[in-house]
Design a protein around this motif. Structure first.
Motif, PDB file in Angstrom:
ATOM      1  N   ALA A  38      57.853  39.660  40.463  1.00 33.22           N
ATOM      2  CA  ALA A  38      58.758  38.523  40.439  1.00 33.22           C
ATOM      3  C   ALA A  38      60.143  39.006  40.034  1.00 33.22           C
ATOM      4  CB  ALA A  38      58.245  37.477  39.452  1.00 33.22           C
ATOM      5  N   PRO A  39      61.189  38.243  40.391  1.00 33.47           N
ATOM      6  CA  PRO A  39      62.553  38.657  40.044  1.00 33.47           C
ATOM      7  C   PRO A  39      62.707  38.897  38.549  1.00 33.47           C
ATOM      8  CG  PRO A  39      62.606  36.847  41.592  1.00 33.47           C
ATOM      9  CD  PRO A  39      61.178  37.010  41.195  1.00 33.47           C
ATOM     10  N   GLY A  40      63.271  40.061  38.197  1.00 28.27           N
ATOM     11  CA  GLY A  40      63.505  40.374  36.805  1.00 28.27           C
ATOM     12  C   GLY A  40      62.295  40.820  36.030  1.00 28.27           C
ATOM     13  N   LYS A  41      61.160  40.963  36.706  1.00 30.69           N
ATOM     14  CA  LYS A  41      59.933  41.367  36.023  1.00 30.69           C
ATOM     15  C   LYS A  41      59.395  42.662  36.612  1.00 30.69           C
ATOM     16  CE  LYS A  41      58.433  36.767  34.591  1.00 30.69           C
ATOM     17  NZ  LYS A  41      57.279  35.814  34.553  1.00 30.69           N
ATOM     18  N   GLU A  42      58.534  43.312  35.860  1.00 31.02           N
ATOM     19  CA  GLU A  42      57.905  44.527  36.340  1.00 31.02           C
ATOM     20  C   GLU A  42      56.804  44.195  37.344  1.00 31.02           C
ATOM     21  OE1 GLU A  42      58.528  47.351  32.379  1.00 31.02           O
ATOM     22  OE2 GLU A  42      56.519  46.865  33.092  1.00 31.02           O
ATOM     23  N   ARG A  43      56.500  45.168  38.173  1.00 29.41           N
ATOM     24  CA  ARG A  43      55.399  45.008  39.114  1.00 29.41           C
ATOM     25  C   ARG A  43      54.093  44.915  38.328  1.00 29.41           C
ATOM     26  NH1 ARG A  43      55.581  48.460  44.572  1.00 29.41           N
ATOM     27  NH2 ARG A  43      57.668  47.569  44.366  1.00 29.41           N
ATOM     28  N   GLU A  44      53.264  43.948  38.688  1.00 28.95           N
ATOM     29  CA  GLU A  44      52.021  43.749  37.942  1.00 28.95           C
ATOM     30  C   GLU A  44      50.809  43.748  38.856  1.00 28.95           C
ATOM     31  OE1 GLU A  44      51.675  40.005  35.923  1.00 28.95           O
ATOM     32  OE2 GLU A  44      52.045  38.821  37.724  1.00 28.95           O
ATOM     33  N   PHE A  45      49.706  44.186  38.297  1.00 28.99           N
ATOM     34  CA  PHE A  45      48.449  44.230  39.021  1.00 28.99           C
ATOM     35  C   PHE A  45      47.934  42.827  39.310  1.00 28.99           C
ATOM     36  CE2 PHE A  45      44.349  45.718  40.254  1.00 28.99           C
ATOM     37  CZ  PHE A  45      43.418  44.889  39.671  1.00 28.99           C
ATOM     38  N   VAL A  46      47.392  42.654  40.508  1.00 29.71           N
ATOM     39  CA  VAL A  46      46.788  41.376  40.886  1.00 29.71           C
ATOM     40  C   VAL A  46      45.288  41.548  41.147  1.00 29.71           C
ATOM     41  CG1 VAL A  46      46.745  39.509  42.585  1.00 29.71           C
ATOM     42  CG2 VAL A  46      48.940  40.517  41.892  1.00 29.71           C
ATOM     43  N   ALA A  47      44.956  42.482  42.034  1.00 26.55           N
ATOM     44  CA  ALA A  47      43.552  42.669  42.405  1.00 26.55           C
ATOM     45  C   ALA A  47      43.371  44.048  43.021  1.00 26.55           C
ATOM     46  CB  ALA A  47      43.102  41.595  43.400  1.00 26.55           C
ATOM     47  N   ALA A  48      42.130  44.504  43.000  1.00 29.48           N
ATOM     48  CA  ALA A  48      41.797  45.767  43.659  1.00 29.48           C
ATOM     49  C   ALA A  48      40.400  45.663  44.236  1.00 29.48           C
ATOM     50  CB  ALA A  48      41.878  46.934  42.686  1.00 29.48           C
ATOM     51  N   ILE A  49      40.170  46.426  45.302  1.00 25.88           N
ATOM     52  CA  ILE A  49      38.842  46.506  45.891  1.00 25.88           C
ATOM     53  C   ILE A  49      38.538  47.975  46.172  1.00 25.88           C
ATOM     54  CG2 ILE A  49      39.740  46.013  48.225  1.00 25.88           C
ATOM     55  CD1 ILE A  49      37.020  44.521  48.694  1.00 25.88           C
ATOM     56  N   ARG A  50      37.431  48.416  45.632  1.00 23.95           N
ATOM     57  CA  ARG A  50      37.055  49.814  45.794  1.00 23.95           C
ATOM     58  C   ARG A  50      36.449  50.048  47.181  1.00 23.95           C
ATOM     59  NH1 ARG A  50      36.504  51.811  40.372  1.00 23.95           N
ATOM     60  NH2 ARG A  50      36.007  53.839  41.240  1.00 23.95           N
ATOM     61  N   LYS A  51      36.245  51.326  47.511  1.00 24.69           N
ATOM     62  CA  LYS A  51      35.572  51.679  48.763  1.00 24.69           C
ATOM     63  C   LYS A  51      34.208  51.006  48.838  1.00 24.69           C
ATOM     64  CE  LYS A  51      36.057  56.094  47.761  1.00 24.69           C
ATOM     65  NZ  LYS A  51      37.149  56.094  46.772  1.00 24.69           N
ATOM     66  N   SER A  52      33.593  50.872  47.694  1.00 26.10           N
ATOM     67  CA  SER A  52      32.267  50.268  47.618  1.00 26.10           C
ATOM     68  C   SER A  52      32.269  48.767  47.862  1.00 26.10           C
ATOM     69  CB  SER A  52      31.684  50.525  46.223  1.00 26.10           C
ATOM     70  OG  SER A  52      32.478  49.880  45.244  1.00 26.10           O
ATOM     71  N   GLY A  53      33.453  48.159  47.788  1.00 23.79           N
ATOM     72  CA  GLY A  53      33.565  46.705  47.906  1.00 23.79           C
ATOM     73  C   GLY A  53      33.660  46.003  46.573  1.00 23.79           C
ATOM     74  N   HIS A  54      33.505  46.748  45.476  1.00 23.86           N
ATOM     75  CA  HIS A  54      33.617  46.137  44.148  1.00 23.86           C
ATOM     76  C   HIS A  54      35.057  45.699  43.912  1.00 23.86           C
ATOM     77  CE1 HIS A  54      31.557  45.523  40.255  1.00 23.86           C
ATOM     78  NE2 HIS A  54      32.789  45.530  39.797  1.00 23.86           N
ATOM     79  N   THR A  55      35.204  44.530  43.329  1.00 20.07           N
ATOM     80  CA  THR A  55      36.536  43.963  43.136  1.00 20.07           C
ATOM     81  C   THR A  55      36.892  43.808  41.666  1.00 20.07           C
ATOM     82  OG1 THR A  55      35.567  41.752  43.376  1.00 20.07           O
ATOM     83  CG2 THR A  55      36.580  42.727  45.332  1.00 20.07           C
ATOM     84  N   TYR A  56      38.195  43.817  41.413  1.00 18.60           N
ATOM     85  CA  TYR A  56      38.738  43.656  40.073  1.00 18.60           C
ATOM     86  C   TYR A  56      39.947  42.728  40.180  1.00 18.60           C
ATOM     87  CZ  TYR A  56      36.046  47.932  39.500  1.00 18.60           C
ATOM     88  OH  TYR A  56      35.039  48.864  39.495  1.00 18.60           O
ATOM     89  N   TYR A  57      40.149  41.914  39.156  1.00 18.83           N
ATOM     90  CA  TYR A  57      41.244  40.942  39.170  1.00 18.83           C
ATOM     91  C   TYR A  57      41.957  40.916  37.824  1.00 18.83           C
ATOM     92  CZ  TYR A  57      38.747  39.273  43.277  1.00 18.83           C
ATOM     93  OH  TYR A  57      38.129  39.197  44.501  1.00 18.83           O
ATOM     94  N   SER A  58      43.229  40.532  37.870  1.00 14.29           N
ATOM     95  CA  SER A  58      43.934  40.273  36.625  1.00 14.29           C
ATOM     96  C   SER A  58      43.433  38.951  36.047  1.00 14.29           C
ATOM     97  CB  SER A  58      45.438  40.203  36.877  1.00 14.29           C
ATOM     98  OG  SER A  58      45.763  39.052  37.639  1.00 14.29           O
ATOM     99  N   ASP A  59      43.599  38.797  34.761  1.00 14.77           N
ATOM    100  CA  ASP A  59      43.149  37.568  34.114  1.00 14.77           C
ATOM    101  C   ASP A  59      43.856  36.340  34.690  1.00 14.77           C
ATOM    102  OD1 ASP A  59      42.822  39.031  30.776  1.00 14.77           O
ATOM    103  OD2 ASP A  59      41.471  39.033  32.517  1.00 14.77           O
TER     104      ASP A  59
END
Length: 124
Positions: free
Chosen positions: A39-60
């Motif tokens: 977002a403007p004026g903010k640092e880049r932040e993690f949202v989500a990831a998906i591994r090769k395996s299909g396992h997913t991770y999300y920010s709170d």
């Protein structure tokens, strides 16, 4: 390697969008994929990831509202965003890396390749 993000736009609070990230120049199924936002004026932040395996991770902040998925046949990763809030307004980036480890997948510096970003604006 090229990552092409698309699907952003203007949506009202409570609405939905689906972002896509088409990858080329790599063996897509061999890469872990991530979504970040800035977002403007903010640092880049993690949202989500998906591994090769299909396992997913999300920010709170997006857990339970966003869903990350991948289609290895189409070399594409998706981010389905529901119940959008004004705080979700940002440029969304997709990223790729051959081998993320659990302790670093939420950090932008862990990713080797980045797309150009797509703007998401949540406003009434």
């Amino acid at each position: 390697v090229q990552l092409q993000a698309s699907g952003g736009g203007l949506v009202q609070p409570g609405g939905s969008l689906r972002l896509s990230c088409a990858a080329s120049g790599l063996t897509f199924r061999s890469y872990d994929m991530g979504w970040f936002r800035q977002a403007p004026g903010k640092e880049r932040e993690f949202v989500a990831a998906i591994r090769k395996s299909g396992h997913t991770y999300y920010s709170d902040s997006v857990e339970g509202r966003f869903t990350c998925s991948r289609d290895n046949a189409k070399n594409t990763v998706y981010l389905q965003m529901n119940s959008l809030e004004p705080e979700d307004t940002a440029v969304y980036y997709c990223a790729a890396d051959r081998g993320l480890i659990l302790s670093t997948l939420r950090h932008a510096r862990a990713y080797d390749y980045w797309g150009q970003g797509t703007q998401v604006t949540v406003s009434s």
